[in-house]
Design an enzyme around this catalytic site. Sequence first.
Site, PDB file in Angstrom:
ATOM      1  N   HIS A  15       0.844  -1.204   0.000  1.00 53.77           N
ATOM      2  CA  HIS A  15       0.000   0.000   0.000  1.00 53.77           C
ATOM      3  C   HIS A  15       0.881   1.257   0.000  1.00 53.77           C
ATOM      4  O   HIS A  15       0.628   2.207  -0.731  1.00 53.77           O
ATOM      5  CB  HIS A  15      -0.870   0.073   1.268  1.00 53.77           C
ATOM      6  CG  HIS A  15      -1.916  -0.991   1.395  1.00 53.77           C
ATOM      7  ND1 HIS A  15      -2.076  -1.727   2.542  1.00 53.77           N
ATOM      8  CD2 HIS A  15      -2.873  -1.417   0.543  1.00 53.77           C
ATOM      9  CE1 HIS A  15      -3.091  -2.558   2.384  1.00 53.77           C
ATOM     10  NE2 HIS A  15      -3.587  -2.399   1.177  1.00 53.77           N
ATOM     11  N   LYS A  39     -16.931  -6.292   8.142  1.00 57.56           N
ATOM     12  CA  LYS A  39     -15.696  -6.995   7.765  1.00 57.56           C
ATOM     13  C   LYS A  39     -14.914  -7.487   8.987  1.00 57.56           C
ATOM     14  O   LYS A  39     -13.880  -8.127   8.836  1.00 57.56           O
ATOM     15  CB  LYS A  39     -14.805  -6.091   6.906  1.00 57.56           C
ATOM     16  CG  LYS A  39     -15.119  -6.189   5.407  1.00 57.56           C
ATOM     17  CD  LYS A  39     -13.955  -5.643   4.597  1.00 57.56           C
ATOM     18  CE  LYS A  39     -14.120  -5.904   3.100  1.00 57.56           C
ATOM     19  NZ  LYS A  39     -12.987  -5.371   2.335  1.00 57.56           N
ATOM     20  N   ARG A  88      -1.947  -6.350  -8.009  1.00 61.34           N
ATOM     21  CA  ARG A  88      -0.754  -7.144  -7.746  1.00 61.34           C
ATOM     22  C   ARG A  88      -0.563  -8.190  -8.838  1.00 61.34           C
ATOM     23  O   ARG A  88       0.431  -8.213  -9.542  1.00 61.34           O
ATOM     24  CB  ARG A  88      -0.856  -7.842  -6.378  1.00 61.34           C
ATOM     25  CG  ARG A  88      -0.707  -6.898  -5.210  1.00 61.34           C
ATOM     26  CD  ARG A  88      -1.184  -7.539  -3.938  1.00 61.34           C
ATOM     27  NE  ARG A  88      -2.609  -7.861  -4.045  1.00 61.34           N
ATOM     28  CZ  ARG A  88      -3.391  -8.196  -3.029  1.00 61.34           C
ATOM     29  NH1 ARG A  88      -2.880  -8.312  -1.838  1.00 61.34           N
ATOM     30  NH2 ARG A  88      -4.668  -8.447  -3.206  1.00 61.34           N
ATOM     31  N   SER A 126      -2.928  -7.650   3.393  1.00 55.05           N
ATOM     32  CA  SER A 126      -3.181  -7.437   4.823  1.00 55.05           C
ATOM     33  C   SER A 126      -3.626  -8.751   5.468  1.00 55.05           C
ATOM     34  O   SER A 126      -3.239  -9.086   6.583  1.00 55.05           O
ATOM     35  CB  SER A 126      -4.269  -6.388   5.017  1.00 55.05           C
ATOM     36  OG  SER A 126      -3.886  -5.170   4.448  1.00 55.05           O
TER      37      SER A 126
HETATM   38  O1  PNS Z   1      -8.919  -2.800   0.246  1.00 51.63           O
HETATM   39  P1  PNS Z   1     -10.238  -3.353  -0.213  1.00 51.63           P
HETATM   40  O2  PNS Z   1     -10.967  -3.977   0.951  1.00 51.63           O
HETATM   41  O3  PNS Z   1     -10.094  -4.292  -1.377  1.00 51.63           O
HETATM   42  O4  PNS Z   1     -11.111  -2.082  -0.708  1.00 51.63           O
HETATM   43  C1  PNS Z   1     -12.407  -2.246  -1.215  1.00 51.63           C
HETATM   44  C2  PNS Z   1     -13.125  -0.892  -1.394  1.00 51.63           C
HETATM   45  C3  PNS Z   1     -13.122  -0.086  -0.115  1.00 51.63           C
HETATM   46  C4  PNS Z   1     -12.434  -0.104  -2.490  1.00 51.63           C
HETATM   47  C5  PNS Z   1     -14.593  -1.204  -1.837  1.00 51.63           C
HETATM   48  O5  PNS Z   1     -15.142  -2.166  -0.989  1.00 51.63           O
HETATM   49  C6  PNS Z   1     -15.504   0.031  -1.851  1.00 51.63           C
HETATM   50  O6  PNS Z   1     -15.314   0.921  -2.636  1.00 51.63           O
HETATM   51  N1  PNS Z   1     -16.503   0.055  -0.949  1.00 51.63           N
HETATM   52  C7  PNS Z   1     -17.399   1.173  -0.774  1.00 51.63           C
HETATM   53  C8  PNS Z   1     -18.831   0.846  -1.164  1.00 51.63           C
HETATM   54  C9  PNS Z   1     -19.006   0.952  -2.646  1.00 51.63           C
HETATM   55  O7  PNS Z   1     -18.846   1.991  -3.260  1.00 51.63           O
HETATM   56  N2  PNS Z   1     -19.330  -0.198  -3.279  1.00 51.63           N
HETATM   57  C10 PNS Z   1     -19.486  -0.325  -4.711  1.00 51.63           C
HETATM   58  C11 PNS Z   1     -18.140  -0.598  -5.361  1.00 51.63           C
HETATM   59  S1  PNS Z   1     -18.361  -1.007  -7.064  1.00 51.63           S
END
Ligand code: PNS
Length: 163
Positions: A15, A39, A88, A126
């Site tokens: 990150h 989560k 990645r 993570s």
């Molecule tokens: O690090 P992560 O957990 O892979 O991040 C995921 C994240 C936070 C980018 C995604 O879950 C997100 O954007 N959530 C917010 C809710 C939302 O907008 N959902 C629709 C996404 S298409």
Amino acid sequence: MAIYPGSFDPITNGHLDLIQRGSRLFDRLIVSILRNETKEPLFSVEERTEMLLEVVHVYPNVEVDSFDGLLVDYATEHSATVLLRGIRAISDYEYELQMALMNRRLRPEIETVFMMSNEAYSFISSRLVKEVFGLGGNISGLVPPSVEARLDRRLSKTKLKGA
Ligand code: PNS
């Protein structure tokens, strides 16, 4: 201005590498933590914010924030035009493509930009860091030293509780 969203539970060197690259590419970068209690995170949003602040303070154009609700709505509120995500390996691609296309459908004016972190970090997540650390494995070099220290403290607390 760009937003780098994620769970960051905890922030890894992968990150951090992406944040450094993003800070060079964009005038302003907001690293934003998703507030999602379903989560069951290891660290609270406040702890994750502190951990991020400890390592990003060296980049003057990087800020730390948190959000809930739709990412594109949050981005619009902050007048951000770019969502930054790291890829990645090819295994990340499908999920990232789905999210990018859904976000584009919701807000066509916001662009998702993918960047690759240094290949040395391509295997770090993570989830794996927490698993390996919890089982006594060595995670030095995978997370910033301040994060490793926090994981240490968290583990010894859990051990004391269990004793
Ligand atoms: O690090 P992560 O957990 O892979 O991040 C995921 C994240 C936070 C980018 C995604 O879950 C997100 O954007 N959530 C917010 C809710 C939302 O907008 N959902 C629709 C996404 S298409």
